[in-house]
Design a protein around this motif. Structure first.
Motif, PDB file in Angstrom:
ATOM      1  N   GLY A  16       0.791  -1.226   0.000  1.00  5.14           N
ATOM      2  CA  GLY A  16       0.000   0.000   0.000  1.00  5.14           C
ATOM      3  C   GLY A  16       0.821   1.273   0.000  1.00  5.14           C
ATOM      4  N   ILE A  17       1.985   1.265  -0.655  1.00  6.58           N
ATOM      5  CA  ILE A  17       2.863   2.438  -0.615  1.00  6.58           C
ATOM      6  C   ILE A  17       2.652   3.385  -1.798  1.00  6.58           C
ATOM      7  N   ILE A  18       1.745   3.043  -2.716  1.00  3.23           N
ATOM      8  CA  ILE A  18       1.510   3.891  -3.888  1.00  3.23           C
ATOM      9  C   ILE A  18       0.553   5.006  -3.489  1.00  3.23           C
ATOM     10  N   GLN A  19       0.986   6.237  -3.628  1.00  2.00           N
ATOM     11  CA  GLN A  19       0.224   7.386  -3.124  1.00  2.00           C
ATOM     12  C   GLN A  19      -0.769   7.949  -4.133  1.00  2.00           C
ATOM     13  N   SER A  20      -0.524   7.734  -5.412  1.00  2.00           N
ATOM     14  CA  SER A  20      -1.431   8.255  -6.435  1.00  2.00           C
ATOM     15  C   SER A  20      -2.463   7.198  -6.798  1.00  2.00           C
ATOM     16  N   ASP A  21      -3.474   7.611  -7.566  1.00  2.00           N
ATOM     17  CA  ASP A  21      -4.496   6.670  -8.011  1.00  2.00           C
ATOM     18  C   ASP A  21      -4.155   6.050  -9.357  1.00  2.00           C
ATOM     19  N   SER A  22      -3.122   6.566 -10.016  1.00  2.00           N
ATOM     20  CA  SER A  22      -2.748   6.026 -11.318  1.00  2.00           C
ATOM     21  C   SER A  22      -1.260   5.694 -11.356  1.00  2.00           C
ATOM     22  N   ILE A  23      -0.945   4.725 -12.179  1.00  2.49           N
ATOM     23  CA  ILE A  23       0.412   4.214 -12.344  1.00  2.49           C
ATOM     24  C   ILE A  23       0.760   4.308 -13.824  1.00  2.49           C
ATOM     25  N   THR A  24       1.941   4.801 -14.122  1.00  2.85           N
ATOM     26  CA  THR A  24       2.368   4.936 -15.517  1.00  2.85           C
ATOM     27  C   THR A  24       3.292   3.778 -15.884  1.00  2.85           C
ATOM     28  N   VAL A  25       2.967   3.143 -16.999  1.00  6.93           N
ATOM     29  CA  VAL A  25       3.763   2.007 -17.471  1.00  6.93           C
ATOM     30  C   VAL A  25       4.114   2.222 -18.934  1.00  6.93           C
ATOM     31  N   ASN A  26       5.402   2.189 -19.237  1.00  9.84           N
ATOM     32  CA  ASN A  26       5.875   2.160 -20.619  1.00  9.84           C
ATOM     33  C   ASN A  26       6.602   0.850 -20.823  1.00  9.84           C
ATOM     34  N   ALA A  27       6.200   0.099 -21.838  1.00 11.35           N
ATOM     35  CA  ALA A  27       6.738  -1.240 -22.028  1.00 11.35           C
ATOM     36  C   ALA A  27       7.222  -1.425 -23.470  1.00 11.35           C
ATOM     37  N   LEU A  28       8.289  -2.183 -23.612  1.00 13.42           N
ATOM     38  CA  LEU A  28       8.912  -2.455 -24.910  1.00 13.42           C
ATOM     39  C   LEU A  28       8.930  -3.959 -25.138  1.00 13.42           C
ATOM     40  N   SER A  29       8.489  -4.383 -26.315  1.00 14.31           N
ATOM     41  CA  SER A  29       8.417  -5.822 -26.586  1.00 14.31           C
ATOM     42  C   SER A  29       9.066  -6.174 -27.913  1.00 14.31           C
ATOM     43  N   GLY A  30       9.673  -7.357 -27.938  1.00 12.03           N
ATOM     44  CA  GLY A  30      10.154  -7.916 -29.194  1.00 12.03           C
ATOM     45  C   GLY A  30       8.999  -8.324 -30.088  1.00 12.03           C
ATOM     46  N   ILE A  31       9.281  -8.499 -31.361  1.00 14.66           N
ATOM     47  CA  ILE A  31       8.253  -8.723 -32.379  1.00 14.66           C
ATOM     48  C   ILE A  31       7.548 -10.064 -32.211  1.00 14.66           C
ATOM     49  N   SER A  32       8.215 -11.048 -31.608  1.00 15.27           N
ATOM     50  CA  SER A  32       7.602 -12.368 -31.463  1.00 15.27           C
ATOM     51  C   SER A  32       6.341 -12.327 -30.610  1.00 15.27           C
ATOM     52  N   GLY A  33       6.167 -11.261 -29.823  1.00 16.23           N
ATOM     53  CA  GLY A  33       4.959 -11.132 -29.023  1.00 16.23           C
ATOM     54  C   GLY A  33       3.689 -11.068 -29.848  1.00 16.23           C
ATOM     55  N   ALA A  34       3.822 -10.740 -31.120  1.00 13.08           N
ATOM     56  CA  ALA A  34       2.654 -10.669 -32.001  1.00 13.08           C
ATOM     57  C   ALA A  34       2.287 -12.022 -32.588  1.00 13.08           C
ATOM     58  N   GLY A  35       3.080 -13.056 -32.281  1.00  8.69           N
ATOM     59  CA  GLY A  35       2.778 -14.386 -32.794  1.00  8.69           C
ATOM     60  C   GLY A  35       3.427 -14.651 -34.134  1.00  8.69           C
ATOM     61  N   ARG A  36       3.125 -15.828 -34.674  1.00  6.46           N
ATOM     62  CA  ARG A  36       3.798 -16.299 -35.886  1.00  6.46           C
ATOM     63  C   ARG A  36       3.047 -15.954 -37.171  1.00  6.46           C
ATOM     64  N   GLY A  37       1.831 -15.423 -37.033  1.00  7.56           N
ATOM     65  CA  GLY A  37       1.057 -15.075 -38.224  1.00  7.56           C
ATOM     66  C   GLY A  37       1.688 -13.935 -39.001  1.00  7.56           C
ATOM     67  N   LEU A  38       1.368 -13.858 -40.280  1.00  6.60           N
ATOM     68  CA  LEU A  38       1.955 -12.852 -41.162  1.00  6.60           C
ATOM     69  C   LEU A  38       1.177 -11.539 -41.067  1.00  6.60           C
ATOM     70  N   LYS A  39       1.890 -10.473 -40.687  1.00  6.92           N
ATOM     71  CA  LYS A  39       1.312  -9.141 -40.632  1.00  6.92           C
ATOM     72  C   LYS A  39       2.338  -8.176 -41.212  1.00  6.92           C
ATOM     73  N   GLN A  40       1.883  -7.286 -42.062  1.00  5.74           N
ATOM     74  CA  GLN A  40       2.817  -6.470 -42.839  1.00  5.74           C
ATOM     75  C   GLN A  40       3.799  -5.697 -41.972  1.00  5.74           C
ATOM     76  N   HIS A  41       3.325  -5.058 -40.890  1.00  7.81           N
ATOM     77  CA  HIS A  41       4.217  -4.193 -40.120  1.00  7.81           C
ATOM     78  C   HIS A  41       5.220  -4.977 -39.286  1.00  7.81           C
ATOM     79  N   PHE A  42       5.104  -6.316 -39.282  1.00  9.71           N
ATOM     80  CA  PHE A  42       6.110  -7.129 -38.608  1.00  9.71           C
ATOM     81  C   PHE A  42       7.078  -7.787 -39.593  1.00  9.71           C
ATOM     82  N   HIS A  43       6.884  -7.579 -40.892  1.00 11.84           N
ATOM     83  CA  HIS A  43       7.829  -8.091 -41.884  1.00 11.84           C
ATOM     84  C   HIS A  43       9.194  -7.420 -41.680  1.00 11.84           C
ATOM     85  N   TYR A  44      10.249  -8.126 -42.037  1.00  8.65           N
ATOM     86  CA  TYR A  44      11.604  -7.630 -41.778  1.00  8.65           C
ATOM     87  C   TYR A  44      11.847  -6.224 -42.329  1.00  8.65           C
ATOM     88  N   PRO A  45      11.494  -5.910 -43.598  1.00  5.01           N
ATOM     89  CA  PRO A  45      11.763  -4.551 -44.108  1.00  5.01           C
ATOM     90  C   PRO A  45      11.008  -3.468 -43.339  1.00  5.01           C
TER      91      PRO A  45
END
Length: 344
Positions: free
Chosen positions: A164-193
């Motif tokens: 219970g040490i968080i004093q505000s009502d909101s928490i800010t999270v910025n997260a960075l993920s590798g491309i594999s998180g989108a799965g193995r399906g083909l999607k244009q913006h995950f293509h190598y180029p």
């Protein structure tokens, strides 16, 4: 023990097979994939050609009777139905989709586009984050394996929320993920180029992992907390970093002591003296956490790193499997990083 993997040809399926290949007490007796039915494991995943399952053949349909334990690595809606069928047959399940993660049923039409029909099963399922719900997981027959962003974020938040040490009502999270998180399906913006040398945020206002994270922290906290969450894609294959910021009057030394005490017995949490790096967790089930305090702004800054396919998916699923079947929680999992890995 006979184990079936349904949806075994995706990245999470491959990681499950990689990990389970070490288990002497386990036989993978079926791997299911409609896209690769009839093909051998070694032909779909050459990096597993040394596995004892290299000649196992992908099946088109699952046999819901022949295995003792099932891992589901499927889209969300098919998992809703399949979990119900397996539960009716008395099978234990770890579901890697979001089908049973969120206790609030109204989140599903708002964030996933479907109504959840099985509210009793939704209530019965256990959220599979062992560091928080270990005792419940040990008694469960349905475990909803957490998402990768929620795993990294919730582990960075849990000690602070619990105390219970968080004093505000909101928490800010910025997260960075590798491309594999989108799965193995083909999607244009995950293509190598498209992805090479590129980085970008996505769904910055209404990401579907927000209700999952808030569901967990508000079940622990004595006040309602909101998460301001922005995910980003970065041009790496796998790995994830989550930077969590919240107001508190605890200084750095106090925060470090809190986190070290909370996680002192956790086999897969490492509290670091310096900010974590993706390369140090890739292929493993570890979550590396660094805690700091900004004197100028009065903010705690907690940074966590995981492998999105490891602790963020399949290796955490094996951690849950160990707990559900009464094995030592870290059995075999600490050795998995030495087994052939897909795109290290």
């Amino acid at each position: 023990m006979k184990v079936g993997i349904i949806g075994a040809s995706g990245y999470t399926g491959a990681e499950l097979i990689r990990g389970l290949s070490l288990y002497q007490e386990v036989e993978i007796n079926q791997i299911v994939s409609r896209n690769f039915a009839g093909k051998k494991l070694k032909d779909v995943f050459p990096h597993l050609s040394d596995s004892r399952y290299q000649d196992l053949t992908f099946e088109e349909e699952a046999d819901l009777d022949s295995s003792d334990f099932y891992f589901l690595a499927l889209p969300h809606q098919p998992s809703v139905e399949l979990v119900k069928l397996l539960h009716e047959k008395g099978k234990k399940v770890v579901d890697l989709s979001a089908a049973y993660r969120i206790k609030n049923p109204s989140a599903y039409p708002n964030y996933y586009g479907f109504e959840h029909k099985y509210l009793e099963l939704l209530s019965e399922s256990v959220y599979g984050l062992p560091e928080i719900f270990r005792e419940e997981i040990g008694k469960a027959s349905i475990v909803a394996n957490p998402g990768c962003y929620p795993t990294a974020t919730l582990l960075a938040l849990f000690p602070a929320v619990k105390e219970g040490i968080i004093q505000s009502d909101s928490i800010t999270v910025n997260a960075l993920s590798g491309i594999s998180g989108a799965g193995r399906g083909l999607k244009q913006h995950f293509h190598y180029p498209e992805a090479y040398g590129n980085a970008y945020p996505y769904n910055p206002i209404k990401h579907r992992h927000i209700p999952e994270m808030e569901d967990v922290i508000n079940g622990i906290s004595d006040k309602k907390l909101l998460i301001r969450f922005t995910p980003h894609i970065i041009p790496v294959s796998r790995g994830m970093i989550s930077t969590v910021v919240f107001k508190t009057d605890m200084k750095k030394e106090q925060l470090e002591e809190l986190y070290r005490l909370e996680y002192r017995y956790e086999p897969f949490i490492r509290i670091l003296n310096n900010p974590p790096a993706i390369k140090d967790v890739v292929g493993s089930n570890y979550c590396d956490i660094y805690v700091d305090y900004d004197e100028r702004t009065g903010d705690a800054v907690v940074i966590s790193a995981i492998d999105n396919l490891g602790k963020g998916a399949s290796l955490q699923a094996l951690q849950n499997f160990n707990i559900m079947t009464g094995m030592l929680e870290d059995k075999y999992i600490k050795d998995i990083s030495r087994v052939s890995i897909l795109f290290p």
